[in-house]
Design an enzyme around this catalytic site. Structure first.
Site, short mmCIF file in Angstrom:
data_model
loop_
_atom_site.label_atom_id
_atom_site.label_comp_id
_atom_site.label_asym_id
_atom_site.label_seq_id
_atom_site.Cartn_x
_atom_site.Cartn_y
_atom_site.Cartn_z
N HIS A 76 49.29 65.05 28.03
CA HIS A 76 48.51 65.74 29.06
C HIS A 76 48.94 65.26 30.44
CE1 HIS A 76 44.89 67.71 26.91
NE2 HIS A 76 45.92 67.65 26.09
N TYR A 205 36.07 67.29 32.93
CA TYR A 205 34.94 66.38 33.21
C TYR A 205 33.99 67.13 34.12
CZ TYR A 205 37.62 62.42 31.32
OH TYR A 205 38.32 61.56 30.50
N PRO A 297 32.55 55.35 28.25
CA PRO A 297 33.74 56.11 27.86
C PRO A 297 34.30 57.06 28.93
CG PRO A 297 31.77 57.01 26.81
CD PRO A 297 31.34 55.76 27.52
N LYS A 301 38.91 54.30 28.70
CA LYS A 301 39.64 53.03 28.81
C LYS A 301 39.43 52.08 27.62
CE LYS A 301 41.83 53.68 32.52
NZ LYS A 301 42.69 54.67 31.91
N TYR A 389 43.53 56.47 35.88
CA TYR A 389 43.35 57.25 34.64
C TYR A 389 44.56 57.09 33.72
CZ TYR A 389 41.53 60.85 31.57
OH TYR A 389 41.02 61.51 30.47
C1 PHB Z 1 37.36 61.96 23.56
O1 PHB Z 1 38.18 62.83 23.33
O2 PHB Z 1 36.62 61.52 22.67
C2 PHB Z 1 37.24 61.41 24.93
C3 PHB Z 1 38.16 61.79 25.89
C4 PHB Z 1 38.05 61.32 27.17
C5 PHB Z 1 37.02 60.46 27.51
C6 PHB Z 1 36.11 60.06 26.55
C7 PHB Z 1 36.21 60.54 25.26
O3 PHB Z 1 36.91 60.00 28.78
#
Ligand code: PHB
Ligand code: APR
Length: 395
Positions: A76, A205, A297, A301, A389
């Site tokens: 990505h 997000y 989450p 990280k 990130y």
């Molecule tokens: C996930 O795909 O479970 C996931 C992806 C990004 C995040 C948290 C969880 O920031």
């Protein structure tokens, strides 16, 4: 009790930290055993995050466990932030001089590491009960555990505490030798996995007046979505329909129209926490991964920090056995914590930026709006998000 065996490194916990460490040490010719409280199936049933930094991908390559990730992982190059009803792309690749992340589930990482460990014939004792790290302040620590109704003891040079947040290693440290730093957030994430195509190519997000949401994925046919929910919510009270309806309300009109819904294959609620234990070394016992620190989450990280700890720890042990140098083990804690706190800061910041904090009042909401606008419109601010990130380098 059988006579104690000697194995150079005893690893407690067969999550990603323990399994990756075991494999990196094996590749360097350092014998190790893993003791895990649960069964392998139970370990694999835990669904967790799925975004790998380059540092983590490199370590999986070094461990010889990257074949499936290379085949099935999805590179990505950007993420999207959705707020005030509009999506804004953060060009991770362009802003970091060509870096990117890999979307590949932690469950798959764990399964790959288990597979290569089994193929090499290395020992993992699953369902090891009452594991106890002993005498780690001496030259020769011991680990005692019960298995198949017998008590076993292993003598070792080092104990690696890879046993997660609720493990026994950190809990074995007297309170006057450890400091805890903690922040608990007033909400949780309700996660849902479904065999439906992701709503978008990239992760979204979402900061909406109804709370945070995240649109993530595991493959082109499997999606992972999350909703910010009050800590008092019970997962049983959330039907799949209620989940999808609430997710739609938090999305922009285009995503809402594109969203493909379907039955959940997993649904769970996790609380959000920031936590760090200092130091990460106690004599001949070393903590790594969730045993030493937890991040919310939001910045993806957790797994990556676990991997970098293990990267440092494997180098430290290699330095000790191959070069007879204690430099790595002496600097392990400091080296890890330097990187850990950077990731703690970023995860706390992303969490603060993207969630609803009703108890903080309207001033907080206005500052959040200003910051979101700044993040997507200032190259300096988006670069800061992007470089964190994709992951800061291991020093
Ligand atoms: C996930 O795909 O479970 C996931 C992806 C990004 C995040 C948290 C969880 O920031
Ligand atoms: N004895 C033996 N094993 C134990 C004990 C014990 N007393 N206590 C816990 N364990 C095992 C757990 O059953 C688990 O399988 O240790 C393992 C720890 O694994 P994780 O919790 O996955 O921690 P870690 O390997 O550090 O991985 C960190 O997990 O929570 C996510 O975001 C986090 O992605 C990150 C990753």
């Amino acid at each position: 009790m059988p006579a104690p065996r000697h194995i150079p490194v005893v690893i407690i916990g067969a999550g990603p930290s323990g399994l990756l460490l075991g494999q990196l040490l094996y590749k360097a010719g350092i014998d190790n055993i893993i003791l895990e409280r649960k069964s392998a199936d139970y370990v694999l049933s835990r669904i967790r995050a799925g975004v790998l930094e380059q540092v983590t991908m490199d370590l999986l390559h070094e461990a010889g466990a990257a074949e499936h990730m290379d085949r099935d992982g999805l590179p990505h190059h950007g993420i999207e932030l959705l707020f005030e009803g509009k999506r804004h792309r953060i060009d991770l690749h362009g802003l970091t001089g060509g870096k990117s992340v890999m979307v590949y589930g932690q469950t798959e990482v764990t399964r790959d590491l288990m597979r290569v460990r089994a193929a090499e014939g290395l020992t993992t004792v699953y369902e090891a009960a009452n594991v106890q790290p002993l005498e780690f302040d001496s030259e020769q620590p011991t680990v005692r555990y019960e298995h198949d109704g017998q008590v076993h003891e292993i003598r070792c040079d080092f104990i690696a505490g890879c046993d997660g947040f609720h493990g026994v290693c950190r809990a074995s440290i007297p309170e006057d030798r450890i400091r805890h730093f903690e922040k608990v957030y007033p909400f949780g994430w309700l996660g849902l996995m479904s065999d439906t195509p992701p709503v978008s190519d990239e992760l979204i997000y979402v900061n909406s007046p109804r709370g945070f949401a995240l649109c993530s994925q595991r493959s082109h046919t499997r999606s992972r979505y999350y909703l910010q929910v009050p800590l008092t919510d019970k997962v049983e009270a959330w039907s799949d329909d209620a989940f999808w309806e609430e997710l739609k309300r938090r999305l922009d009109p285009e995503a809402r129209a594109r969203l493909v819904t379907g039955p959940s294959i997993e649904k769970s609620i996790a609380p959000l926490r920031s936590y760090v234990a200092e130091p990460m070394r106690f004599g001949r016992m070393f903590l790594a991964g969730d045993a030493a620190h937890i991040v919310p989450p939001t910045g993806a990280k957790g797994l990556n920090l676990a991997a970098s700890d293990v990267g440092f720890l494997s180098r430290a042990f290699i330095d000790y056995y191959k070069n007879k140098s204690a430099h790595g083990i002496d600097h392990y804690s400091e080296q890890c914590l330097h990187r850990v706190w950077k990731a703690e800061r970023f995860s706390w910041w992303m969490t603060s930026l993207m969630h609803n904090f009703p108890e903080e009042g309207a001033f907080h909401t206005k500052v959040q709006e200003a910051e979101l606008d700044y993040v997507v419109n200032s190259r300096a601010a988006s670069t800061s998000l992007a470089e964190n990130y994709v992951g800061l380098p291991m020093r």
